[in-house]
Design a protein around this motif. Structure first.
Motif, PDB file in Angstrom:
ATOM      1  N   MET A  20     105.132  87.112  20.240  1.00  0.00           N
ATOM      2  CA  MET A  20     106.131  86.243  20.864  1.00  0.00           C
ATOM      3  C   MET A  20     107.514  86.508  20.256  1.00  0.00           C
ATOM      4  SD  MET A  20     106.415  82.105  21.124  1.00  0.00           S
ATOM      5  CE  MET A  20     104.910  81.943  22.027  1.00  0.00           C
ATOM      6  N   THR A  21     107.574  86.672  18.946  1.00  0.00           N
ATOM      7  CA  THR A  21     108.842  86.967  18.276  1.00  0.00           C
ATOM      8  C   THR A  21     109.412  88.290  18.772  1.00  0.00           C
ATOM      9  OG1 THR A  21     108.125  85.747  16.338  1.00  0.00           O
ATOM     10  CG2 THR A  21     109.950  87.288  16.049  1.00  0.00           C
ATOM     11  N   ARG A  22     108.549  89.294  18.884  1.00  0.00           N
ATOM     12  CA  ARG A  22     108.986  90.608  19.377  1.00  0.00           C
ATOM     13  C   ARG A  22     109.537  90.488  20.784  1.00  0.00           C
ATOM     14  NH1 ARG A  22     106.863  94.275  22.640  1.00  0.00           N
ATOM     15  NH2 ARG A  22     104.885  93.194  22.735  1.00  0.00           N
ATOM     16  N   ARG A  23     108.869  89.727  21.631  1.00  0.00           N
ATOM     17  CA  ARG A  23     109.339  89.556  23.012  1.00  0.00           C
ATOM     18  C   ARG A  23     110.686  88.835  23.058  1.00  0.00           C
ATOM     19  NH1 ARG A  23     104.981  89.343  27.378  1.00  0.00           N
ATOM     20  NH2 ARG A  23     103.221  90.383  26.388  1.00  0.00           N
ATOM     21  N   MET A  24     110.864  87.839  22.208  1.00  0.00           N
ATOM     22  CA  MET A  24     112.131  87.106  22.191  1.00  0.00           C
ATOM     23  C   MET A  24     113.270  88.000  21.720  1.00  0.00           C
ATOM     24  SD  MET A  24     110.905  83.380  20.809  1.00  0.00           S
ATOM     25  CE  MET A  24     112.567  82.806  20.617  1.00  0.00           C
ATOM     26  N   VAL A  25     113.027  88.805  20.697  1.00  0.00           N
ATOM     27  CA  VAL A  25     114.066  89.707  20.194  1.00  0.00           C
ATOM     28  C   VAL A  25     114.397  90.772  21.235  1.00  0.00           C
ATOM     29  CG1 VAL A  25     114.559  91.465  18.451  1.00  0.00           C
ATOM     30  CG2 VAL A  25     113.581  89.274  17.766  1.00  0.00           C
ATOM     31  N   GLY A  28     116.447  89.197  23.908  1.00  0.00           N
ATOM     32  CA  GLY A  28     117.816  88.975  23.445  1.00  0.00           C
ATOM     33  C   GLY A  28     118.639  90.247  23.492  1.00  0.00           C
ATOM     34  N   PHE A  29     118.037  91.354  23.040  1.00  0.00           N
ATOM     35  CA  PHE A  29     118.753  92.631  23.089  1.00  0.00           C
ATOM     36  C   PHE A  29     118.995  93.087  24.521  1.00  0.00           C
ATOM     37  CE2 PHE A  29     117.345  93.472  18.601  1.00  0.00           C
ATOM     38  CZ  PHE A  29     118.622  93.461  18.083  1.00  0.00           C
ATOM     39  N   ALA A  30     118.043  92.837  25.410  1.00  0.00           N
ATOM     40  CA  ALA A  30     118.238  93.194  26.821  1.00  0.00           C
ATOM     41  C   ALA A  30     119.401  92.405  27.417  1.00  0.00           C
ATOM     42  CB  ALA A  30     116.961  92.945  27.610  1.00  0.00           C
ATOM     43  N   GLY A  31     119.493  91.132  27.073  1.00  0.00           N
ATOM     44  CA  GLY A  31     120.611  90.317  27.541  1.00  0.00           C
ATOM     45  C   GLY A  31     121.938  90.812  27.005  1.00  0.00           C
ATOM     46  N   MET A  32     121.951  91.234  25.743  1.00  0.00           N
ATOM     47  CA  MET A  32     123.181  91.760  25.145  1.00  0.00           C
ATOM     48  C   MET A  32     123.613  93.057  25.822  1.00  0.00           C
ATOM     49  SD  MET A  32     122.376  90.949  21.142  1.00  0.00           S
ATOM     50  CE  MET A  32     123.816  91.757  20.501  1.00  0.00           C
ATOM     51  N   ILE A  33     122.672  93.910  26.128  1.00  0.00           N
ATOM     52  CA  ILE A  33     122.994  95.174  26.801  1.00  0.00           C
ATOM     53  C   ILE A  33     123.543  94.898  28.198  1.00  0.00           C
ATOM     54  CG2 ILE A  33     121.979  97.257  27.796  1.00  0.00           C
ATOM     55  CD1 ILE A  33     120.097  97.274  25.313  1.00  0.00           C
ATOM     56  N   LEU A  86     127.395  86.741  20.992  1.00  0.00           N
ATOM     57  CA  LEU A  86     126.936  85.629  20.157  1.00  0.00           C
ATOM     58  C   LEU A  86     126.416  84.477  21.004  1.00  0.00           C
ATOM     59  CD1 LEU A  86     129.658  85.555  17.384  1.00  0.00           C
ATOM     60  CD2 LEU A  86     127.286  86.322  17.177  1.00  0.00           C
ATOM     61  N   ARG A  87     126.964  84.327  22.175  1.00  0.00           N
ATOM     62  CA  ARG A  87     126.511  83.264  23.075  1.00  0.00           C
ATOM     63  C   ARG A  87     125.222  83.647  23.784  1.00  0.00           C
ATOM     64  NH1 ARG A  87     128.667  82.047  28.772  1.00  0.00           N
ATOM     65  NH2 ARG A  87     128.882  84.288  28.592  1.00  0.00           N
ATOM     66  N   VAL A  88     125.039  84.930  24.100  1.00  0.00           N
ATOM     67  CA  VAL A  88     123.900  85.388  24.886  1.00  0.00           C
ATOM     68  C   VAL A  88     122.632  85.492  24.052  1.00  0.00           C
ATOM     69  CG1 VAL A  88     122.967  87.387  26.120  1.00  0.00           C
ATOM     70  CG2 VAL A  88     125.232  86.577  26.637  1.00  0.00           C
ATOM     71  N   PHE A  89     122.715  86.031  22.847  1.00  0.00           N
ATOM     72  CA  PHE A  89     121.495  86.338  22.099  1.00  0.00           C
ATOM     73  C   PHE A  89     120.627  85.120  21.797  1.00  0.00           C
ATOM     74  CE2 PHE A  89     118.850  87.331  18.476  1.00  0.00           C
ATOM     75  CZ  PHE A  89     118.223  88.480  18.932  1.00  0.00           C
ATOM     76  N   PRO A  90     121.177  83.997  21.321  1.00  0.00           N
ATOM     77  CA  PRO A  90     120.278  82.884  21.040  1.00  0.00           C
ATOM     78  C   PRO A  90     119.614  82.309  22.286  1.00  0.00           C
ATOM     79  CG  PRO A  90     122.363  82.578  19.919  1.00  0.00           C
ATOM     80  CD  PRO A  90     122.524  83.729  20.843  1.00  0.00           C
ATOM     81  N   ALA A  91     120.221  82.507  23.428  1.00  0.00           N
ATOM     82  CA  ALA A  91     119.642  81.968  24.664  1.00  0.00           C
ATOM     83  C   ALA A  91     118.442  82.788  25.032  1.00  0.00           C
ATOM     84  CB  ALA A  91     120.657  81.996  25.788  1.00  0.00           C
TER      85      ALA A  91
END
Length: 91
Positions: A20-25, A28-33, A86-91
């Protein structure tokens, strides 16, 4: 207590938590890209809506694009991207 395949409940729970942690990270990276790829369009839209492009009258999106490149260089298209990330990753 172990199952027939030799894994315990605790081991399985730890594996599921790590997955689950791997999927969340990764999400988050996909959203940042995605946000980084679309930031130039977002910057042009924002300048168009606020009128902070410094020009008189209405400018087209292409005129705003050229104005950013001329005044700020290619990096200007990604101005403000750090705050978006910074706004996207935690979401």
């Amino acid at each position: 207590m172990t199952k027939k395949d030799g894994t315990s409940k605790a081991s399985k729970a730890a594996h599921e938590a790590a997955d689950m942690t791997r999927r969340m990270v990764c999400g988050g990276f996909a959203g940042m890209i995605a946000k980084t790829a679309t930031n130039p369009l977002d910057r042009i839209r924002m300048l168009s809506q606020t009128g902070e492009h410094g020009g008189k009258g209405k400018k087209s999106a292409f005129d705003l694009y050229r104005s950013i490149l001329h005044n700020e260089g290619i990096i200007g298209l990604w101005a403000g991207n750090g705050a978006n990330l910074l706004r996207v990753f935690p979401a």
